[in-house]
Write a protein that holds these residues in place. Sequence first.
Motif, PDB file in Angstrom:
ATOM      1  N   LYS A   1      -9.544  -7.910   6.987  1.00 19.06           N
ATOM      2  CA  LYS A   1      -8.483  -8.861   6.725  1.00 19.06           C
ATOM      3  C   LYS A   1      -8.392  -9.141   5.228  1.00 19.06           C
ATOM      4  O   LYS A   1      -9.399  -9.415   4.585  1.00 19.06           O
TER       5      LYS A   1
ATOM      6  N   GLN B   1      -3.295 -10.709   6.316  1.00 16.65           N
ATOM      7  CA  GLN B   1      -3.004  -9.350   6.774  1.00 16.65           C
ATOM      8  C   GLN B   1      -4.230  -8.746   7.441  1.00 16.65           C
ATOM      9  O   GLN B   1      -5.325  -8.736   6.877  1.00 16.65           O
TER      10      GLN B   1
ATOM     11  N   LEU C   1      -6.034  -5.418   8.812  1.00 14.62           N
ATOM     12  CA  LEU C   1      -5.994  -3.968   8.613  1.00 14.62           C
ATOM     13  C   LEU C   1      -6.842  -3.284   9.666  1.00 14.62           C
ATOM     14  O   LEU C   1      -7.944  -3.714   9.981  1.00 14.62           O
ATOM     15  N   ASP C   2      -6.304  -2.199  10.206  1.00 11.84           N
ATOM     16  CA  ASP C   2      -7.089  -1.382  11.126  1.00 11.84           C
ATOM     17  C   ASP C   2      -6.747   0.075  10.860  1.00 11.84           C
ATOM     18  O   ASP C   2      -6.135   0.418   9.857  1.00 11.84           O
TER      19      ASP C   2
ATOM     20  N   ALA D   1      -3.078   1.202   9.736  1.00 13.63           N
ATOM     21  CA  ALA D   1      -2.417   0.678   8.540  1.00 13.63           C
ATOM     22  C   ALA D   1      -2.009   1.815   7.614  1.00 13.63           C
ATOM     23  O   ALA D   1      -2.775   2.264   6.775  1.00 13.63           O
TER      24      ALA D   1
ATOM     25  N   TYR E   1      -5.033   0.206  -2.156  1.00 16.43           N
ATOM     26  CA  TYR E   1      -4.418  -0.958  -2.783  1.00 16.43           C
ATOM     27  C   TYR E   1      -4.620  -1.019  -4.295  1.00 16.43           C
ATOM     28  O   TYR E   1      -4.065  -1.895  -4.952  1.00 16.43           O
TER      29      TYR E   1
END
Length: 205
Positions: free
Chosen positions: A166, A170, A172-173, A176, A145
């Motif tokens: 999170k 959103q 995320l795991d 993603a 990111y």
Amino acid sequence: MTEISQHETVLDSDQQQVGGLYAKALLAAAGDSVDHIVGEFEAVVKECLDTHPNLEQALSSPRITQEQKESMLDRIFNGRINGTLLNFIKILCRRGRIDSLRAIQVTSKLLREEQLGKTRVSVTSAQPLNDDQRHQIAERLRQAYGREAVLVESVDAGLMGGIVLKIGDQVLDGSASGKLDSLKSAVTDGVQRAIRDRYESLLSN
């Protein structure tokens, strides 16, 4: 260096509104000392108000005059915290806003993180993270990111060795965009090794 916050404070809408108004004013007045003042503000809340609730009650009490409150603040904080922050707390007393002080402190920290391009990430794991795992999470998030992560950690043993990340709404795991696969594997492998090592240690006793 990865920043860590163990608990995320939840503010209601009124607290957010008041906190935002005063926090922006504090950051604007702080000038080049903004990071120092934001850090001192957090210390005032955690090390003084949280540990000495009578102080907060006195500053909020209508029975104590403004002059007495300011004298009390000077005796406690003068020369120990930045003068801008001390004057800011006095203003909150004058305006009857001491009850919003925590909301203002939390919001000022969040606004400063946004100014610095940082992102708060809630990390829920089956066991407390170690420094290496924190570094891996922060680095993967930076790569994915392009922003520094401030980790807000919590533990949920029901995850059975997994993790949940999170950012806002959103979740995320490992799926993603494929960017966090190795992160999830690394943390899960670390938990599994810890369980295996403990089991083997019990057998050897």
